[in-house]
Design a protein around this motif. Structure first.
Motif, PDB file in Angstrom:
ATOM      1  N   ALA A 199      17.142  45.491  33.944  1.00  0.00           N
ATOM      2  CA  ALA A 199      16.995  46.747  33.212  1.00  0.00           C
ATOM      3  C   ALA A 199      17.573  47.914  34.003  1.00  0.00           C
ATOM      4  N   VAL A 200      17.416  47.880  35.323  1.00  0.00           N
ATOM      5  CA  VAL A 200      17.939  48.971  36.149  1.00  0.00           C
ATOM      6  C   VAL A 200      19.466  48.892  36.240  1.00  0.00           C
ATOM      7  N   LEU A 201      20.011  47.695  36.271  1.00  0.00           N
ATOM      8  CA  LEU A 201      21.470  47.559  36.243  1.00  0.00           C
ATOM      9  C   LEU A 201      22.029  48.142  34.950  1.00  0.00           C
ATOM     10  N   ARG A 202      21.361  47.883  33.832  1.00  0.00           N
ATOM     11  CA  ARG A 202      21.802  48.476  32.559  1.00  0.00           C
ATOM     12  C   ARG A 202      21.719  49.996  32.620  1.00  0.00           C
ATOM     13  N   LEU A 203      20.649  50.510  33.224  1.00  0.00           N
ATOM     14  CA  LEU A 203      20.513  51.958  33.375  1.00  0.00           C
ATOM     15  C   LEU A 203      21.639  52.507  34.237  1.00  0.00           C
ATOM     16  N   ASP A 227      15.674  48.883  47.209  1.00  0.00           N
ATOM     17  CA  ASP A 227      14.733  47.771  47.228  1.00  0.00           C
ATOM     18  C   ASP A 227      13.710  47.860  46.104  1.00  0.00           C
ATOM     19  N   ASP A 228      13.712  46.845  45.259  1.00  0.00           N
ATOM     20  CA  ASP A 228      12.802  46.721  44.130  1.00  0.00           C
ATOM     21  C   ASP A 228      12.929  47.873  43.152  1.00  0.00           C
ATOM     22  N   THR A 229      14.120  48.485  43.189  1.00  0.00           N
ATOM     23  CA  THR A 229      14.552  49.393  42.127  1.00  0.00           C
ATOM     24  C   THR A 229      15.855  48.856  41.560  1.00  0.00           C
ATOM     25  N   CYS A 230      16.900  48.819  42.378  1.00  0.00           N
ATOM     26  CA  CYS A 230      18.151  48.180  41.960  1.00  0.00           C
ATOM     27  C   CYS A 230      18.121  46.673  42.208  1.00  0.00           C
ATOM     28  N   LEU A 285      24.891  44.644  46.758  1.00  0.00           N
ATOM     29  CA  LEU A 285      24.940  45.542  45.601  1.00  0.00           C
ATOM     30  C   LEU A 285      26.191  45.282  44.761  1.00  0.00           C
ATOM     31  N   ALA A 286      27.329  45.160  45.421  1.00  0.00           N
ATOM     32  CA  ALA A 286      28.579  44.929  44.693  1.00  0.00           C
ATOM     33  C   ALA A 286      28.545  43.599  43.951  1.00  0.00           C
ATOM     34  N   ALA A 287      28.018  42.572  44.611  1.00  0.00           N
ATOM     35  CA  ALA A 287      27.964  41.250  43.988  1.00  0.00           C
ATOM     36  C   ALA A 287      27.072  41.247  42.758  1.00  0.00           C
ATOM     37  N   GLN A 288      26.080  42.130  42.731  1.00  0.00           N
ATOM     38  CA  GLN A 288      25.148  42.181  41.605  1.00  0.00           C
ATOM     39  C   GLN A 288      25.566  43.194  40.536  1.00  0.00           C
ATOM     40  N   GLY A 289      26.711  43.829  40.718  1.00  0.00           N
ATOM     41  CA  GLY A 289      27.235  44.707  39.670  1.00  0.00           C
ATOM     42  C   GLY A 289      27.065  46.189  39.905  1.00  0.00           C
ATOM     43  N   GLU A 323      24.615  51.354  34.684  1.00  0.00           N
ATOM     44  CA  GLU A 323      25.864  51.346  33.917  1.00  0.00           C
ATOM     45  C   GLU A 323      25.879  52.463  32.887  1.00  0.00           C
ATOM     46  N   LYS A 324      24.722  52.746  32.305  1.00  0.00           N
ATOM     47  CA  LYS A 324      24.645  53.828  31.324  1.00  0.00           C
ATOM     48  C   LYS A 324      24.867  55.179  31.985  1.00  0.00           C
ATOM     49  N   LEU A 325      24.266  55.373  33.156  1.00  0.00           N
ATOM     50  CA  LEU A 325      24.457  56.630  33.872  1.00  0.00           C
ATOM     51  C   LEU A 325      25.921  56.834  34.231  1.00  0.00           C
ATOM     52  N   MET A 326      26.554  55.802  34.721  1.00  0.00           N
ATOM     53  CA  MET A 326      27.966  55.894  35.070  1.00  0.00           C
ATOM     54  C   MET A 326      28.804  56.202  33.834  1.00  0.00           C
ATOM     55  N   GLY A 327      28.469  55.545  32.715  1.00  0.00           N
ATOM     56  CA  GLY A 327      29.213  55.761  31.487  1.00  0.00           C
ATOM     57  C   GLY A 327      29.028  57.149  30.907  1.00  0.00           C
ATOM     58  N   ARG A 328      27.895  57.777  31.230  1.00  0.00           N
ATOM     59  CA  ARG A 328      27.631  59.132  30.725  1.00  0.00           C
ATOM     60  C   ARG A 328      28.208  60.221  31.625  1.00  0.00           C
ATOM     61  N   GLY A 329      28.877  59.845  32.688  1.00  0.00           N
ATOM     62  CA  GLY A 329      29.553  60.818  33.521  1.00  0.00           C
ATOM     63  C   GLY A 329      28.759  61.358  34.685  1.00  0.00           C
ATOM     64  N   PHE A 330      27.594  60.774  34.971  1.00  0.00           N
ATOM     65  CA  PHE A 330      26.813  61.212  36.116  1.00  0.00           C
ATOM     66  C   PHE A 330      27.321  60.548  37.395  1.00  0.00           C
ATOM     67  N   GLN A 331      27.189  61.256  38.495  1.00  0.00           N
ATOM     68  CA  GLN A 331      27.419  60.664  39.803  1.00  0.00           C
ATOM     69  C   GLN A 331      26.122  59.975  40.232  1.00  0.00           C
ATOM     70  N   VAL A 332      26.230  58.757  40.722  1.00  0.00           N
ATOM     71  CA  VAL A 332      25.050  58.005  41.127  1.00  0.00           C
ATOM     72  C   VAL A 332      25.085  57.800  42.639  1.00  0.00           C
ATOM     73  N   PHE A 333      23.984  58.168  43.275  1.00  0.00           N
ATOM     74  CA  PHE A 333      23.801  57.955  44.701  1.00  0.00           C
ATOM     75  C   PHE A 333      22.695  56.915  44.886  1.00  0.00           C
TER      76      PHE A 333
END
Length: 255
Positions: free
Chosen positions: A149-153, A110-113, A183-187, A155-165
């Motif tokens: 901006a957080v969605l871009r972040l 909430d109000d982060t992603c 969440l899925a609908a927003q990417g 995607e960057k984290l995922m692209g850099r090989g980090f696991q995201v929780f």
């Protein structure tokens, strides 16, 4: 000197006018002492972001106009972008392990992603008392937009090989399906886990709940490289991570 109690002005060297005229249409705010009021409200917002103002339940009535202007006038978006730029700079020196998939980032929801600004716009940007039923119904609609901006972040984290929780205090039994679909609908797809508040953690404060989740992840062997949230209660407590990053939010306080 200003002191704050529960989000309201306790003492002040000047008198704050009480007449309000701001609306969601962003009409100009008129007062007999605009400079003094603007100074007070800016100080209040800084105190919120610095975690000096705690336990407040609503935005002070004299600051609703200020928060509206901040959220809709461009400064909020600029501040979020700045936070994400700081995360990106930090990421330049952090490399995920190649083989074990144990380097993780934690993101609040909430109000982060996802943004609840459309909801709070109808609640005077936090000037109204929190309505748990109305907020639950809003979440059930699944209409929260992504914070770009957080969605871009993400995607960057995922692209850099980090696991995201994704870790949220939303109730799993009531809001689990709508949250996952939103969440899925927003990417926000491909994350390791979406962790929500199970019945076991009902009634616990956010710091205790999120600390317990982080301890569990560390016990599983995960290394928390970063932690991003809009509330200090997302970031304080045990196993908070190598670095924490605070997204601005002057509309509400979660203890």
């Amino acid at each position: 000197m200003l002191t704050f109690t529960r989000g309201f002005m306790a003492t002040s060297p000047f008198s704050i006018p009480t007449n309000r005229c701001c609306t969601t249409a962003m009409k100009p705010c008129l007062s007999s002492n605009m400079a003094a009021e603007a100074s007070y409200c800016l100080s209040w917002r800084v105190s919120v972001e610095a975690n000096n103002a705690r336990g407040w339940r609503t935005v002070p009535s004299e600051c609703v106009c200020h928060v509206e202007s901040y959220m809709l006038g461009g400064q909020y978006q600029s501040d979020v972008d700045a936070v994400v730029q700081h995360v990106a700079a930090y990421l330049d020196g952090v490399v995920a392990a190649d083989d074990d998939d144990k380097d993780v980032w934690l993101l609040d929801v909430d109000d982060t992603c996802l943004s609840n600004l459309p909801y709070y716009r109808e609640k005077h940007f936090g000037g109204d008392a929190f309505d748990s039923t109305a907020f639950r119904n809003w979440i059930l609609r699944g209409d929260c937009p992504a914070i770009p901006a957080v969605l871009r972040l993400y995607e960057k984290l995922m692209g850099r090989g980090f696991q995201v929780f994704l870790v949220t205090g939303r109730d799993e039994e009531v809001l689990g399906s709508s949250t996952a679909e939103n969440l899925a609908a927003q990417g926000f797809v491909g994350h390791q886990r979406l962790i929500m508040r199970s019945p076991r953690y009902r009634g616990e404060g956010a710091v205790a709940f999120k600390s317990a989740i982080r301890r569990q992840l560390v016990a599983e062997g995960f290394r928390i490289r970063g932690n991003v949230g809009d509330q200090w209660s997302d970031l304080l407590g045990d196993c908070s991570g190598d670095r924490t990053f605070k997204i601005p939010n002057p509309m509400y306080f979660v203890p």
